[in-house]
Scaffold this active site. Structure first.
Site, PDB file in Angstrom:
ATOM      1  N   ASN A  83       0.878  -1.176   0.000  1.00  0.00           N
ATOM      2  CA  ASN A  83       0.000   0.000   0.000  1.00  0.00           C
ATOM      3  C   ASN A  83       0.908   1.216   0.000  1.00  0.00           C
ATOM      4  OD1 ASN A  83      -1.802   2.042   0.511  1.00  0.00           O
ATOM      5  ND2 ASN A  83      -2.259   1.414   2.617  1.00  0.00           N
ATOM      6  N   LYS A  93       0.191   4.261  -0.320  1.00  0.00           N
ATOM      7  CA  LYS A  93      -0.408   5.485   0.232  1.00  0.00           C
ATOM      8  C   LYS A  93      -0.132   6.658  -0.717  1.00  0.00           C
ATOM      9  CE  LYS A  93      -0.069   3.345   4.699  1.00  0.00           C
ATOM     10  NZ  LYS A  93       0.005   3.452   6.148  1.00  0.00           N
ATOM     11  N   HIS A 102      -9.510   1.583   4.622  1.00  0.00           N
ATOM     12  CA  HIS A 102      -8.242   1.704   5.359  1.00  0.00           C
ATOM     13  C   HIS A 102      -8.450   2.647   6.544  1.00  0.00           C
ATOM     14  CE1 HIS A 102      -4.129   2.753   6.362  1.00  0.00           C
ATOM     15  NE2 HIS A 102      -3.787   1.624   5.772  1.00  0.00           N
ATOM     16  N   GLU A 157      -6.749   4.963   7.697  1.00  0.00           N
ATOM     17  CA  GLU A 157      -6.475   6.380   7.414  1.00  0.00           C
ATOM     18  C   GLU A 157      -7.676   7.040   6.748  1.00  0.00           C
ATOM     19  OE1 GLU A 157      -2.761   5.761   5.387  1.00  0.00           O
ATOM     20  OE2 GLU A 157      -1.870   5.141   7.281  1.00  0.00           O
ATOM     21  N   GLU A 175      -5.597  -4.782  10.536  1.00  0.00           N
ATOM     22  CA  GLU A 175      -4.536  -3.793  10.762  1.00  0.00           C
ATOM     23  C   GLU A 175      -4.792  -3.038  12.058  1.00  0.00           C
ATOM     24  OE1 GLU A 175      -2.461  -2.693   6.813  1.00  0.00           O
ATOM     25  OE2 GLU A 175      -4.118  -1.312   7.111  1.00  0.00           O
ATOM     26  N   GLY A 205       2.498   2.236  10.682  1.00  0.00           N
ATOM     27  CA  GLY A 205       3.478   3.302  10.517  1.00  0.00           C
ATOM     28  C   GLY A 205       4.212   3.677  11.791  1.00  0.00           C
ATOM     29  N   SER A 262       3.275  -2.223  10.274  1.00  0.00           N
ATOM     30  CA  SER A 262       4.717  -2.326  10.446  1.00  0.00           C
ATOM     31  C   SER A 262       5.290  -3.701  10.084  1.00  0.00           C
ATOM     32  CB  SER A 262       5.114  -1.932  11.877  1.00  0.00           C
ATOM     33  OG  SER A 262       4.762  -0.578  12.124  1.00  0.00           O
TER      34      SER A 262
HETATM   35  P1  PGA Z   1       2.756   0.229   7.600  1.00  0.00           P
HETATM   36  O1  PGA Z   1       1.283   0.484   6.980  1.00  0.00           O
HETATM   37  O2  PGA Z   1       3.221  -1.081   7.031  1.00  0.00           O
HETATM   38  O3  PGA Z   1       3.566   1.387   7.170  1.00  0.00           O
HETATM   39  O4  PGA Z   1       2.581   0.138   9.086  1.00  0.00           O
HETATM   40  C1  PGA Z   1       0.385  -0.546   6.768  1.00  0.00           C
HETATM   41  C2  PGA Z   1      -0.882  -0.019   6.166  1.00  0.00           C
HETATM   42  O5  PGA Z   1      -1.305   1.080   6.555  1.00  0.00           O
HETATM   43  O6  PGA Z   1      -1.497  -0.671   5.314  1.00  0.00           O
END
Ligand code: PGA
Length: 250
Positions: free
Chosen positions: A9, A11, A94, A96, A166, A172, A212
């Site tokens: 992903n 982003k 997601h 976010e 998640e 992140g 992560s």
């Molecule tokens: P990350 O993000 O691997 O940077 O923690 C995962 C995601 O948001 O899909």
């Protein structure tokens, strides 16, 4: 046996020229994997990514879509539009988007249905906040999000939905759920699906872990009984690192 699906992903990262270069470099590194490889890229990169990924085993997805087919929704992109250029996957819900863009369980459910109407494969994200975890509500939150996201789908559609567990506190942050905690949560999601749609459907659903994921922890996570691969953010922006995650079992 369920296959493992590793999805990147990106982003809001990667310009079209960077996307092209990334895919050209990644393709030879992952060509022999038995795992499915997906890159979910910004809208502006989709067309370039699809062209560059032709004749490779890399599949391309979007990171969101609107539930309407067309109309006065300035700045939005529909499922029909994604399908028109042969996008295969779309991330829906997601955290976010839930956090910053008013995505709700209801809009997630609408989008999942529209994804199937357009023959797009949805990757549906669920996950708890740190406060919810500390309050002992992980199972309640994630099984409820799953139930609402899948409401009204046929058994076949549910079986073709990819779910990404998640935990929001792990996204992140560099903090990964322990493999036991992640597997426990993924199992809880699978049990909920079994309760509503039956064990056969539940046994077929791909449920990923995200938050992560890195080359150094992918193997231990993805080898757990119920975790069928991962949704990878930060580490999917580095070719070497992402290829190691894809090749975790080689
Ligand atoms: P990350 O993000 O691997 O940077 O923690 C995962 C995601 O948001 O899909």
């Amino acid at each position: 046996m369920r296959k493992k699906i590793i999805a990147g992903n990106w982003k809001m990262n990667m310009l079209p020229n960077e996307a092209i270069q990334f895919i050209e470099e990644l393709a030879p590194l992952v060509k022999d994997t038995e795992n499915e490889v997906i890159l979910c890229v910004p809208y502006i990169d989709l067309f370039y990514a699809l062209l560059t990924a032709q004749n490779t085993n890399i599949k391309i997805g979007a990171q969101n879509m609107h539930f309407a087919e067309n109309g006065a929704y300035t700045g939005e992109v529909s499922g029909k539009m994604l399908k028109s250029i042969n996008v295969e996957y779309v991330i829906i819900g997601h955290s976010e988007r839930r956090q910053y863009f008013n995505e709700t369980d209801e809009t997630v459910n609408k989008k999942v249905k529209v994804a199937f109407e357009n023959k797009l494969k949805p990757i549906v994200c669920v996950g708890e906040t740190l406060e919810q975890r500390e309050a002992g509500k992980v199972e309640e939150i994630i099984t409820n999000q799953t139930k609402l996201a899948l409401e009204g789908l046929t058994n076949e559609q549910v079986e073709n939905t990819i779910i990404a567990y998640e935990p929001i506190w792990a996204i992140g942050t560099g903090k990964t759920a322990t493999k036991e905690d992640a597997n426990y949560a993924v199992k809880a999601i699978r049990n909920k699906i079994a309760e509503i749609y039956g064990q056969t459907v539940a046994d077929g659903v791909i449920i990923q872990y995200g938050g992560s994921v890195k080359a150094s922890n992918a193997k231990e996570l993805f080898e757990m009984s119920d975790i069928d691969g991962g949704l990878v953010g930060g580490a999917s922006l580095k070719v070497e690192e992402f290829s190691k995650i894809v090749n975790f079992n080689k």
